[in-house]
Design an enzyme around this catalytic site. Structure first.
Site, PDB file in Angstrom:
ATOM      1  N   ARG A 115       0.844  -1.194   0.000  1.00 49.90           N
ATOM      2  CA  ARG A 115       0.000   0.000   0.000  1.00 49.90           C
ATOM      3  C   ARG A 115       0.875   1.238   0.000  1.00 49.90           C
ATOM      4  O   ARG A 115       1.951   1.258   0.588  1.00 49.90           O
ATOM      5  CB  ARG A 115      -0.909   0.005   1.225  1.00 49.90           C
ATOM      6  CG  ARG A 115      -1.963   1.108   1.170  1.00 49.90           C
ATOM      7  CD  ARG A 115      -2.928   0.984   2.345  1.00 49.90           C
ATOM      8  NE  ARG A 115      -4.056   1.863   2.171  1.00 49.90           N
ATOM      9  CZ  ARG A 115      -4.060   3.139   2.539  1.00 49.90           C
ATOM     10  NH1 ARG A 115      -2.987   3.692   3.064  1.00 49.90           N
ATOM     11  NH2 ARG A 115      -5.149   3.871   2.378  1.00 49.90           N
ATOM     12  N   HIS A 116       0.386   2.288  -0.615  1.00 54.48           N
ATOM     13  CA  HIS A 116       1.114   3.551  -0.674  1.00 54.48           C
ATOM     14  C   HIS A 116       1.328   4.136   0.715  1.00 54.48           C
ATOM     15  O   HIS A 116       0.633   3.800   1.672  1.00 54.48           O
ATOM     16  CB  HIS A 116       0.366   4.559  -1.553  1.00 54.48           C
ATOM     17  CG  HIS A 116      -1.013   4.880  -1.068  1.00 54.48           C
ATOM     18  ND1 HIS A 116      -1.254   5.737  -0.018  1.00 54.48           N
ATOM     19  CD2 HIS A 116      -2.214   4.438  -1.491  1.00 54.48           C
ATOM     20  CE1 HIS A 116      -2.561   5.821   0.180  1.00 54.48           C
ATOM     21  NE2 HIS A 116      -3.166   5.029  -0.696  1.00 54.48           N
TER      22      HIS A 116
ATOM     23  N   ARG B 239       0.434   9.018  -5.483  1.00 56.39           N
ATOM     24  CA  ARG B 239       0.800   8.396  -4.206  1.00 56.39           C
ATOM     25  C   ARG B 239       1.379   7.006  -4.409  1.00 56.39           C
ATOM     26  O   ARG B 239       2.343   6.622  -3.745  1.00 56.39           O
ATOM     27  CB  ARG B 239      -0.387   8.373  -3.252  1.00 56.39           C
ATOM     28  CG  ARG B 239      -1.593   7.588  -3.740  1.00 56.39           C
ATOM     29  CD  ARG B 239      -2.772   7.765  -2.775  1.00 56.39           C
ATOM     30  NE  ARG B 239      -3.967   7.111  -3.224  1.00 56.39           N
ATOM     31  CZ  ARG B 239      -4.922   7.703  -3.952  1.00 56.39           C
ATOM     32  NH1 ARG B 239      -4.793   8.964  -4.319  1.00 56.39           N
ATOM     33  NH2 ARG B 239      -6.006   7.030  -4.290  1.00 56.39           N
TER      34      ARG B 239
ATOM     35  N   GLU C 219      -7.211   2.937  -7.479  1.00 54.87           N
ATOM     36  CA  GLU C 219      -8.315   2.654  -6.574  1.00 54.87           C
ATOM     37  C   GLU C 219      -9.622   2.944  -7.304  1.00 54.87           C
ATOM     38  O   GLU C 219      -9.662   3.716  -8.259  1.00 54.87           O
ATOM     39  CB  GLU C 219      -8.205   3.503  -5.312  1.00 54.87           C
ATOM     40  CG  GLU C 219      -7.023   3.101  -4.452  1.00 54.87           C
ATOM     41  CD  GLU C 219      -6.961   3.839  -3.134  1.00 54.87           C
ATOM     42  OE1 GLU C 219      -7.990   3.937  -2.454  1.00 54.87           O
ATOM     43  OE2 GLU C 219      -5.878   4.315  -2.798  1.00 54.87           O
TER      44      GLU C 219
END
Length: 101
Positions: free
Chosen positions: A15-16, A65, A89
């Site tokens: 995840r970022h 991001r 996303e």
């Protein structure tokens, strides 16, 4: 199918790092939000750990991001990041930007 080491493929999802909207508890969805300074640090620290897995490829969303997070791993490994918009996303319409929790 096997990799050059003779083992099966391994996919690591990462995840970022932190964004301002994470701090504000705002739903990001596909809104293109940059990492905070802390988020860059998180990505940098995680990249050093993930590099020990000796990745063959780095693939990331093209949102800033995710791209900045992946760039930290690329800097450590020398790999090029492949950006794929399909990894963004989910677009959440009017929910994007709303606070939650």
């Amino acid at each position: 199918m096997s990799t050059r080491s003779g083992r099966g493929r391994r996919i690591v999802l990462w995840r970022h790092g932190q964004t301002a909207w994470n701090l504000e508890r705002r739903f990001q969805g596909s809104t293109d939000i940059e990492l905070t300074e802390e988020g860059v640090g998180q990505a940098r620290r995680a990249a050093r750990l993930l590099a020990s897995l000796k990745p063959d490829a780095v693939v990331a969303s093209d949102l800033r991001r995710a791209a900045a997070t992946a760039a930290e791993l690329a800097a450590v490994t020398g790999l090029t990041v492949a950006h794929d918009a399909a990894l963004r996303e989910t677009y959440a319409g009017v929910w994007q930007g709303l606070t939650h929790g």
